[in-house]
Design a protein around this motif. Structure first.
Motif, mmCIF file in Angstrom:
data_model
loop_
_atom_site.group_PDB
_atom_site.id
_atom_site.type_symbol
_atom_site.label_atom_id
_atom_site.label_comp_id
_atom_site.label_asym_id
_atom_site.label_seq_id
_atom_site.Cartn_x
_atom_site.Cartn_y
_atom_site.Cartn_z
ATOM 1 N N ARG A 140 2.077 18.869 26.083
ATOM 2 C CA ARG A 140 1.100 17.884 26.585
ATOM 3 C C ARG A 140 1.091 17.815 28.102
ATOM 4 O O ARG A 140 0.105 17.350 28.696
ATOM 5 N N LEU A 141 2.153 18.270 28.747
ATOM 6 C CA LEU A 141 2.170 18.312 30.207
ATOM 7 C C LEU A 141 1.145 19.297 30.759
ATOM 8 O O LEU A 141 0.799 19.236 31.935
ATOM 9 N N ARG A 142 0.660 20.180 29.902
ATOM 10 C CA ARG A 142 -0.253 21.241 30.357
ATOM 11 C C ARG A 142 -1.717 20.876 30.125
ATOM 12 O O ARG A 142 -2.603 21.730 30.285
ATOM 13 N N GLU A 143 -1.966 19.646 29.764
ATOM 14 C CA GLU A 143 -3.323 19.234 29.391
ATOM 15 C C GLU A 143 -4.377 19.554 30.448
ATOM 16 O O GLU A 143 -5.521 19.901 30.107
ATOM 17 N N PRO A 144 -4.085 19.483 31.751
ATOM 18 C CA PRO A 144 -5.134 19.796 32.735
ATOM 19 C C PRO A 144 -5.535 21.269 32.779
ATOM 20 O O PRO A 144 -6.543 21.598 33.424
ATOM 21 N N GLU A 145 -4.803 22.137 32.128
ATOM 22 C CA GLU A 145 -5.085 23.570 32.259
ATOM 23 C C GLU A 145 -6.231 23.983 31.346
ATOM 24 O O GLU A 145 -6.409 23.425 30.244
ATOM 25 N N PRO A 146 -7.020 24.965 31.754
ATOM 26 C CA PRO A 146 -8.285 25.271 31.054
ATOM 27 C C PRO A 146 -8.105 25.778 29.623
ATOM 28 O O PRO A 146 -9.007 25.618 28.802
ATOM 29 N N TRP A 147 -6.985 26.371 29.315
ATOM 30 C CA TRP A 147 -6.763 26.928 27.981
ATOM 31 C C TRP A 147 -6.202 25.889 26.997
ATOM 32 O O TRP A 147 -6.064 26.164 25.799
ATOM 33 N N PHE A 148 -5.852 24.680 27.488
ATOM 34 C CA PHE A 148 -5.144 23.698 26.670
ATOM 35 C C PHE A 148 -5.932 23.288 25.422
ATOM 36 O O PHE A 148 -5.372 23.184 24.324
ATOM 37 N N THR A 149 -7.231 23.036 25.567
ATOM 38 C CA THR A 149 -8.038 22.497 24.460
ATOM 39 C C THR A 149 -8.006 23.406 23.246
ATOM 40 O O THR A 149 -7.925 22.934 22.104
ATOM 41 N N ASP A 150 -8.062 24.705 23.464
ATOM 42 C CA ASP A 150 -8.007 25.648 22.344
ATOM 43 C C ASP A 150 -6.576 25.855 21.846
ATOM 44 O O ASP A 150 -6.357 26.045 20.645
ATOM 45 N N ALA A 151 -5.616 25.790 22.753
ATOM 46 C CA ALA A 151 -4.246 26.153 22.402
ATOM 47 C C ALA A 151 -3.495 25.048 21.675
ATOM 48 O O ALA A 151 -2.723 25.323 20.746
ATOM 49 N N PHE A 152 -3.698 23.791 22.066
ATOM 50 C CA PHE A 152 -2.848 22.720 21.540
ATOM 51 C C PHE A 152 -2.989 22.515 20.032
ATOM 52 O O PHE A 152 -1.971 22.401 19.333
ATOM 53 N N PRO A 153 -4.200 22.451 19.461
ATOM 54 C CA PRO A 153 -4.288 22.258 18.006
ATOM 55 C C PRO A 153 -3.600 23.372 17.221
ATOM 56 O O PRO A 153 -2.942 23.106 16.200
ATOM 57 N N LEU A 170 0.329 31.081 23.429
ATOM 58 C CA LEU A 170 1.372 31.711 24.242
ATOM 59 C C LEU A 170 1.494 31.106 25.643
ATOM 60 O O LEU A 170 2.601 31.073 26.202
ATOM 61 N N PRO A 171 0.407 30.605 26.250
ATOM 62 C CA PRO A 171 0.562 30.016 27.589
ATOM 63 C C PRO A 171 1.580 28.890 27.670
ATOM 64 O O PRO A 171 2.134 28.630 28.743
ATOM 65 N N PHE A 172 1.858 28.207 26.553
ATOM 66 C CA PHE A 172 2.841 27.127 26.598
ATOM 67 C C PHE A 172 4.251 27.620 26.932
ATOM 68 O O PHE A 172 5.099 26.827 27.347
ATOM 69 N N PHE A 173 4.509 28.906 26.775
ATOM 70 C CA PHE A 173 5.846 29.443 27.030
ATOM 71 C C PHE A 173 6.029 29.887 28.487
ATOM 72 O O PHE A 173 7.131 30.280 28.876
ATOM 73 N N TYR A 174 4.973 29.828 29.269
ATOM 74 C CA TYR A 174 4.999 30.280 30.657
ATOM 75 C C TYR A 174 4.543 29.150 31.578
ATOM 76 O O TYR A 174 3.639 28.389 31.248
ATOM 77 N N GLY A 175 5.159 29.071 32.742
ATOM 78 C CA GLY A 175 4.744 28.079 33.710
ATOM 79 C C GLY A 175 3.426 28.421 34.361
ATOM 80 O O GLY A 175 2.662 27.529 34.750
ATOM 81 N N ARG A 176 3.159 29.739 34.474
ATOM 82 C CA ARG A 176 1.884 30.205 35.034
ATOM 83 C C ARG A 176 1.303 31.212 34.052
ATOM 84 O O ARG A 176 1.945 32.222 33.753
ATOM 85 N N VAL A 229 8.518 22.609 32.465
ATOM 86 C CA VAL A 229 7.519 22.469 31.409
ATOM 87 C C VAL A 229 7.903 23.258 30.160
ATOM 88 O O VAL A 229 7.073 23.466 29.270
ATOM 89 N N ASP A 230 9.139 23.677 30.067
ATOM 90 C CA ASP A 230 9.600 24.389 28.882
ATOM 91 C C ASP A 230 9.855 23.394 27.755
ATOM 92 O O ASP A 230 10.423 22.323 27.976
ATOM 93 N N GLY A 231 9.483 23.776 26.540
ATOM 94 C CA GLY A 231 9.729 22.908 25.402
ATOM 95 C C GLY A 231 10.953 23.279 24.593
ATOM 96 O O GLY A 231 11.352 22.540 23.699
ATOM 97 N N GLY A 232 11.542 24.419 24.873
ATOM 98 C CA GLY A 232 12.683 24.850 24.071
ATOM 99 C C GLY A 232 13.700 25.620 24.871
ATOM 100 O O GLY A 232 13.685 26.839 24.860
ATOM 101 N N PRO A 233 14.606 24.891 25.586
ATOM 102 C CA PRO A 233 14.822 23.447 25.534
ATOM 103 C C PRO A 233 14.059 22.702 26.641
ATOM 104 O O PRO A 233 13.804 23.251 27.700
ATOM 105 N N ARG A 234 13.756 21.431 26.356
ATOM 106 C CA ARG A 234 13.264 20.561 27.409
ATOM 107 C C ARG A 234 14.425 20.238 28.353
ATOM 108 O O ARG A 234 15.604 20.352 27.989
ATOM 109 N N ALA A 256 8.305 25.513 35.971
ATOM 110 C CA ALA A 256 8.678 26.715 35.233
ATOM 111 C C ALA A 256 8.631 26.476 33.733
ATOM 112 O O ALA A 256 8.887 25.379 33.234
ATOM 113 N N GLY A 257 8.325 27.559 33.002
ATOM 114 C CA GLY A 257 8.377 27.552 31.558
ATOM 115 C C GLY A 257 9.643 28.230 31.069
ATOM 116 O O GLY A 257 10.717 28.094 31.662
ATOM 117 N N HIS A 258 9.511 29.000 29.995
ATOM 118 C CA HIS A 258 10.681 29.607 29.355
ATOM 119 C C HIS A 258 11.178 30.849 30.081
ATOM 120 O O HIS A 258 12.293 31.297 29.828
#
Length: 283
Positions: A140-153, A170-176, A229-234, A256-258
């Motif tokens: 949810r921290l990535r909500e402003p990013e353009p790919w979020f709407t398709d990726a989150f569900p 896959l973008p959720f695993f990377y900070g950029r 912004v990594d979820g595993g682990p936060r 940074a992500g994972h």
């Protein structure tokens, strides 16, 4: 590319990058070939990286007994590498799932461990898995990013067991989520031994209570580095890992992500190199 033998005769490979004092690098996945680590954002300018291909991955042989893919069994391979390198103590950097292997090694042979960096390390060995709630909170921290709407569900459905893995998240695993991240993600399937990964954490691999007790006696410096912004682990979960070690220190890499060495190589190398040099860090 040095080749050495595990205690059961399996031929294992490691890849050398840079010069200087060796730093053994354990990959994650679990059971992904070490190629995905590259030179860790330029860390090879400070240390000689010894990137281990775990058995059945990369250039290492497939073992005769698949049960030896289990994380606690792989500890013997790391000890064989220490002997092959002729080192009294190993400095180790472990990424993701490799963090559990490093923790089991530290618990078993604390006197053979130098400094240890756990980078976005999954703390299965401590009985602390990243939960679906952890991953969704980070996402949810990535909500402003353009790919979020398709990726989150799709991500939410996958974590709930109601959908298949979908590259859209896959973008959720990377900070950029840039071209470098896309190319890195595209290689994962070819670099990972999924059958071995399924056995990495098989029944009996971990004894969290015993491991915690053993790690409380590890006096070597340990850096636990989380991605913001990594979820595993936060970061909050990673902090708990640092608290297990008497000489643990905790750092969060901003944005940074994972795979933090891809997101900001300069920050990552500066922080990790300072730790292995024995200088105090911030973060």
């Amino acid at each position: 590319m040095p080749i050495f033998s595990a205690p059961d005769g399996t031929r294992l490979a490691c890849h050398i990058r840079g010069e200087g004092e060796p730093l053994v690098v354990l990959p994650g996945g679990p059971m992904r070939a070490s190629a995905y680590l590259g030179n860790l954002g330029g860390l090879d300018a400070h240390r000689q990286l010894v990137l281990l291909d775990l058995r059945g991955t990369g250039r290492s042989e497939i073992p005769a007994d698949p049960a030896t893919y289990r994380c606690d069994r792989l500890v013997e391979d790391l000890e064989a590498l220490r002997r092959h390198l002729g080192l009294e103590r190993l400095d180790v950097l472990a990424h993701s799932a490799g963090g559990s292997l490093a923790m089991l090694y530290a618990a078993r042979w604390p006197d053979r461990l130098g400094r240890l960096a756990l980078v976005t390390a999954t703390p299965w060995a401590l009985g602390l898995p990243a939960t679906a709630e952890d991953r969704l909170a980070a996402a949810r921290l990535r909500e402003p990013e353009p790919w979020f709407t398709d990726a989150f569900p799709a991500f939410e459905a996958w974590l709930a067991g109601a959908g298949d893995f979908d590259p859209v998240f896959l973008p959720f695993f990377y900070g950029r989520w840039d071209d470098a991240a896309r190319a890195h993600a595209d290689r994962e399937e070819d670099e990972t031994n999924d059958d071995a990964g399924d056995l990495y954490g098989a029944d009996g691999a971990y004894d969290p209570d015993a491991t915690r007790t053993a790690l409380a006696r590890v006096t070597t410096p340990v850096l636990v580095l989380a991605g913001e912004v990594d979820g595993g682990p936060r970061p909050s979960l990673a902090r708990h890992v640092a608290e297990v070690f008497p000489a643990g220190e905790f750092a969060v890499q901003p944005g940074a992500g994972h795979y933090p060495w891809l997101d900001d190589p300069e920050w990552f190398v500066r922080r990790v190199a300072a730790f292995f040099s024995g200088f105090p860090g911030r973060g």
